[in-house]
Structures are given as C-alpha cells and as structure tokens.
Design an enzyme around this catalytic site. Sequence first.
Site, PDB file in Angstrom:
ATOM      1  N   HIS A  17      13.764  62.008  11.478  1.00  0.00           N
ATOM      2  CA  HIS A  17      14.789  62.857  11.230  1.00  0.00           C
ATOM      3  C   HIS A  17      14.367  63.868  10.015  1.00  0.00           C
ATOM      4  O   HIS A  17      14.711  65.009  10.134  1.00  0.00           O
ATOM      5  CB  HIS A  17      15.872  62.114  10.436  1.00  0.00           C
ATOM      6  N   LYS A  41      31.329  53.968  18.727  1.00  0.00           N
ATOM      7  CA  LYS A  41      30.238  53.411  18.190  1.00  0.00           C
ATOM      8  C   LYS A  41      30.451  52.847  16.627  1.00  0.00           C
ATOM      9  O   LYS A  41      31.050  53.598  15.938  1.00  0.00           O
ATOM     10  CB  LYS A  41      28.767  54.276  17.899  1.00  0.00           C
ATOM     11  N   ARG A  90      10.957  63.326  21.225  1.00  0.00           N
ATOM     12  CA  ARG A  90       9.900  62.378  20.990  1.00  0.00           C
ATOM     13  C   ARG A  90       8.933  62.140  22.254  1.00  0.00           C
ATOM     14  O   ARG A  90       7.988  61.826  22.283  1.00  0.00           O
ATOM     15  CB  ARG A  90      10.668  60.952  20.839  1.00  0.00           C
ATOM     16  N   SER A 127      16.343  55.485  14.682  1.00  0.00           N
ATOM     17  CA  SER A 127      17.649  54.737  13.778  1.00  0.00           C
ATOM     18  C   SER A 127      17.939  53.200  14.507  1.00  0.00           C
ATOM     19  O   SER A 127      17.712  52.331  13.547  1.00  0.00           O
ATOM     20  CB  SER A 127      18.853  55.346  13.875  1.00  0.00           C
TER      21      SER A 127
END
Length: 159
Positions: A17, A41, A90, A127
């Site tokens: 990040h 979440k 990614r 994460s």
Amino acid sequence: MRRAVCPGSFDPITNGHLDIIARASRLYDEVYVAVMINQSKKGLFEVEERIELIREVTSEFANVRVETHHGLLVDFCKQRDIPAIVKGLRAVSDFDYELQMAQMNNGLTGVETLFVPTNPTYSFLSSSLVKEVAAWGGDVSHLVPPQILDALNRRLRKD
C-alpha cells in the site's frame, strides 16, 4: 491542483500500500488515503486506529491526507473535487475486479481510475495475508512498517 485518492480498508496498511501511495504522491499535488468503511466486515483494527497508523507511516509525504469514508468512493471524490482514483494491481485477477469498479465509477461521475502495477516485491501481499501469517506467529516484519508490526503484535498479544 491535481488530486487523487488511494482507497482501501488498510486493515492493516502494508508496504505494498505504501509503495502505491508514495508513487501517487510523486504524481499528484494532493493524495487522499481514503479508509473505506465496510459495515459487513469486522476489522482487526478500528477505523480510528487505522487512520492514526496510516498518518504515522505516511507522515514523510507532505501532500498525503488520511480520511475515512462510509459510502460510495465517487461521493468522496465529488465532495473533494478529486478526479482520479489510483489503484495498485498485483495480478490479472485484480484487474478483472478493478476494471469493473473503474467502469462503474466513471459511469457514475466521470472519475477516472489509474492502475499502477505493484512493485514485484509486493505482488503477493495483502492485508488479509499479513493478518493470517501474523496470527499464526509468522514473521511479517518485511511486509509492514515497524509501527504496523508493533500494532499487530500488541493486537495479537505477541509482544
């Protein structure tokens, strides 16, 4: 003034990040890090903790601001006159999802999304993966800034 936003949950922020934020800070006059709230979440860190940690690890970037937002990212952009979203990619699997989001955001308000290829060093990093490895006692010291590692260790009681 050229503005952009780097959105995410950042639970916790990783070196991947930070790489994207640093690169965006060189391209834009003002970069917002938007800590997005997802009510469905339960995060490891409370939103306020994430904001404080992100402010700490981005303090070297004078043009980076950290805020939170609950709702549509495009509303955050409209409220701050931000015409661009910067997202790290990614892998191809990221692109499929992020392209849909970019097209939706552009269709809603005209906000553009710029995709930045992730530094290969961090191409596997998320994460969720950091939290899982840290929870099992694995060494994530090379994946997060020292302040984040300390916070993870305190939260997971691994001092």
